[in-house]
Design a protein around this motif. Structure first.
Motif, short mmCIF file in Angstrom:
data_model
loop_
_atom_site.label_atom_id
_atom_site.label_comp_id
_atom_site.label_asym_id
_atom_site.label_seq_id
_atom_site.Cartn_x
_atom_site.Cartn_y
_atom_site.Cartn_z
N MET A 125 3.75 3.32 8.97
CA MET A 125 2.45 3.15 8.99
C MET A 125 1.42 3.69 10.06
O MET A 125 2.08 3.68 10.98
CB MET A 125 1.92 1.49 8.62
N GLN A 126 0.20 3.49 10.16
CA GLN A 126 -0.60 3.89 11.26
C GLN A 126 0.01 5.28 11.70
O GLN A 126 0.04 5.51 13.01
CB GLN A 126 -0.49 2.91 12.48
N PHE A 176 0.25 11.38 18.67
CA PHE A 176 1.32 11.16 17.67
C PHE A 176 1.86 10.15 17.56
O PHE A 176 2.64 9.80 18.79
CB PHE A 176 2.17 12.55 17.99
N ALA A 177 2.14 9.46 16.43
CA ALA A 177 2.56 7.97 16.53
C ALA A 177 2.99 7.60 15.05
O ALA A 177 2.45 7.88 14.23
CB ALA A 177 1.92 7.06 17.24
N ILE A 178 4.07 6.55 15.20
CA ILE A 178 4.17 6.08 13.89
C ILE A 178 4.44 4.55 14.34
O ILE A 178 4.82 4.20 15.01
CB ILE A 178 5.53 6.51 12.87
N SER A 237 0.81 -1.38 0.00
CA SER A 237 0.06 -0.03 0.01
C SER A 237 0.81 1.22 0.06
O SER A 237 0.37 2.11 -0.80
CB SER A 237 -0.84 0.16 1.48
N LEU A 238 1.98 1.11 0.67
CA LEU A 238 2.86 2.32 0.63
C LEU A 238 3.65 2.49 -0.67
O LEU A 238 3.46 3.60 -0.97
CB LEU A 238 3.97 2.23 1.93
N LEU A 239 4.17 1.35 -1.19
CA LEU A 239 4.75 1.62 -2.63
C LEU A 239 3.94 2.14 -3.39
O LEU A 239 4.28 2.79 -4.55
CB LEU A 239 5.39 0.41 -2.90
N PRO A 256 6.91 -4.98 13.39
CA PRO A 256 6.56 -3.55 13.47
C PRO A 256 6.72 -3.11 15.17
O PRO A 256 6.21 -4.00 15.85
CB PRO A 256 5.08 -3.85 13.04
N VAL A 257 7.07 -1.95 15.02
CA VAL A 257 6.84 -1.27 16.51
C VAL A 257 6.20 -0.11 16.31
O VAL A 257 6.46 0.93 15.24
CB VAL A 257 8.38 -1.15 17.09
N THR A 258 5.73 0.47 17.46
CA THR A 258 4.90 1.85 17.40
C THR A 258 5.73 2.68 18.15
O THR A 258 5.95 2.29 19.52
CB THR A 258 3.51 1.43 17.81
N ILE A 259 5.93 3.86 17.95
CA ILE A 259 6.56 4.69 18.78
C ILE A 259 5.86 6.14 18.98
O ILE A 259 5.08 6.37 18.01
CB ILE A 259 7.96 5.28 18.55
N HIS A 260 5.86 6.78 20.02
CA HIS A 260 5.11 8.17 20.24
C HIS A 260 6.02 9.36 20.55
O HIS A 260 5.77 10.36 20.66
CB HIS A 260 4.14 7.89 21.46
N GLY A 261 7.35 8.98 20.39
CA GLY A 261 8.50 9.91 20.47
C GLY A 261 9.76 9.24 20.20
O GLY A 261 9.93 8.02 19.76
#
Length: 277
Positions: free
Chosen positions: A246-247, A162-164, A29-31, A185-190
């Motif tokens: 993503m996200q 705020f996250a990626i 979906s990104l590409l 996949p990992v999610t960070i908020h900073g």
């Protein structure tokens, strides 16, 4: 013999397909954002002035730039780097390909005279001017720094607003995650997600060059493309995909270009809306 060679080549192709399958599936979906039908390109920089943008300088506020940190000459924006701050678009944007062509100048300023040249582009910026450290709106930063151009940073307020989420390598690099297409996949908020080729021996010193750097040497033009489609972001540097997320939260906002201690010239800023239909 010829038949054996063909069989061997077919085997290698099969292995390559399997090895890259996760990447293609995870990031399809990104590409595909690059191939999506787009609308007419918008010139965010007209080559004459900063129409459509406003300045914000730390300690001075909006519209006050007595040191001329941001100026336009010879159809280029000069970011002097002398004071910390940014130019910010008057409008908010979502679903776009942002193209910025930039190169480093030679001037650097305290306290980063001998540090790696450092600036950045923030997208999906929301909230108050100077909401982060009195300097920038909160948003998602596409880093421009010697050796680390293409890093993704969450310049947030430490909340879930705020996250990626990025696929990353098992081991961290200097305390930060490293983008790896087939990673977990990992999610960070900073903090940050380093671009895939960031040198493990990176140092915050002027003129740093990593062995795998995609960014061109000081004085040469670079092209950064930020593809923001829905909740996804892809960063292409000089035609090479260097990072993805993503996200992404938020997925809409203003665009900021930073001044952070180093001189930088910009000759092109274009935004092409992406149709999500």
């Amino acid at each position: 013999m010829e038949k054996r060679i063909l069989i061997f080549l077919a085997f290698i192709c099969a292995l390559t397909f399997i090895a890259t399958g996760n990447f293609a599936q995870t990031n399809a979906s990104l590409l595909s954002a690059r191939d999506t039908k787009t609308n007419k390109t918008i010139e965010l920089f007209n080559g004459k002035n900063l129409k459509g943008w406003y300045t914000f300088i730390k300690g001075r506020g909006r519209g006050s730039d007595p040191q001329k940190v941001f100026t336009v000459n010879d159809k280029m924006i000069r970011v002097s780097g002398e004071e910390w701050g940014c130019i910010t678009t008057n409008k908010e944007y979502e679903n776009f390909t942002l193209t910025v062509e930039f190169k480093w100048g030679t001037k650097t300023w305290e306290p980063r005279v001998k540090n790696a040249r450092d600036n950045g582009i923030l997208v999906h910026s929301t909230g108050m001017d100077g909401g982060y450290d009195g300097t920038w709106m909160h948003g998602i930063e596409c880093q421009i720094i010697e050796g680390g151009t293409g890093d993704l940073l969450v310049v947030g307020d430490k909340t879930e607003k705020f996250a990626i989420t990025c696929p990353v390598a098992t081991e961290k690099q200097g305390g930060s995650y490293l983008f790896q297409p087939d990673g977990k996949p990992v999610t960070i908020h900073g903090g940050r997600i380093n671009w895939y080729g960031r040198d493990a021996d990176w140092e915050d010193v002027i003129d740093f060059r990593g062995k795998s750097d995609v960014e061109k040497p000081v004085g040469e033009w670079n092209r950064m493309e930020v593809v923001a489609k829905g909740n996804d972001i892809s960063i292409f540097l000089n035609g090479v995909l260097v990072n993805q997320a993503m996200q992404v939260k938020p997925a809409k906002g203003r665009i900021q270009i930073q001044s952070e201690g180093a001189e930088m010239l910009i000759r092109r800023i274009e935004l092409t809306p992406i149709s999500t239909e």
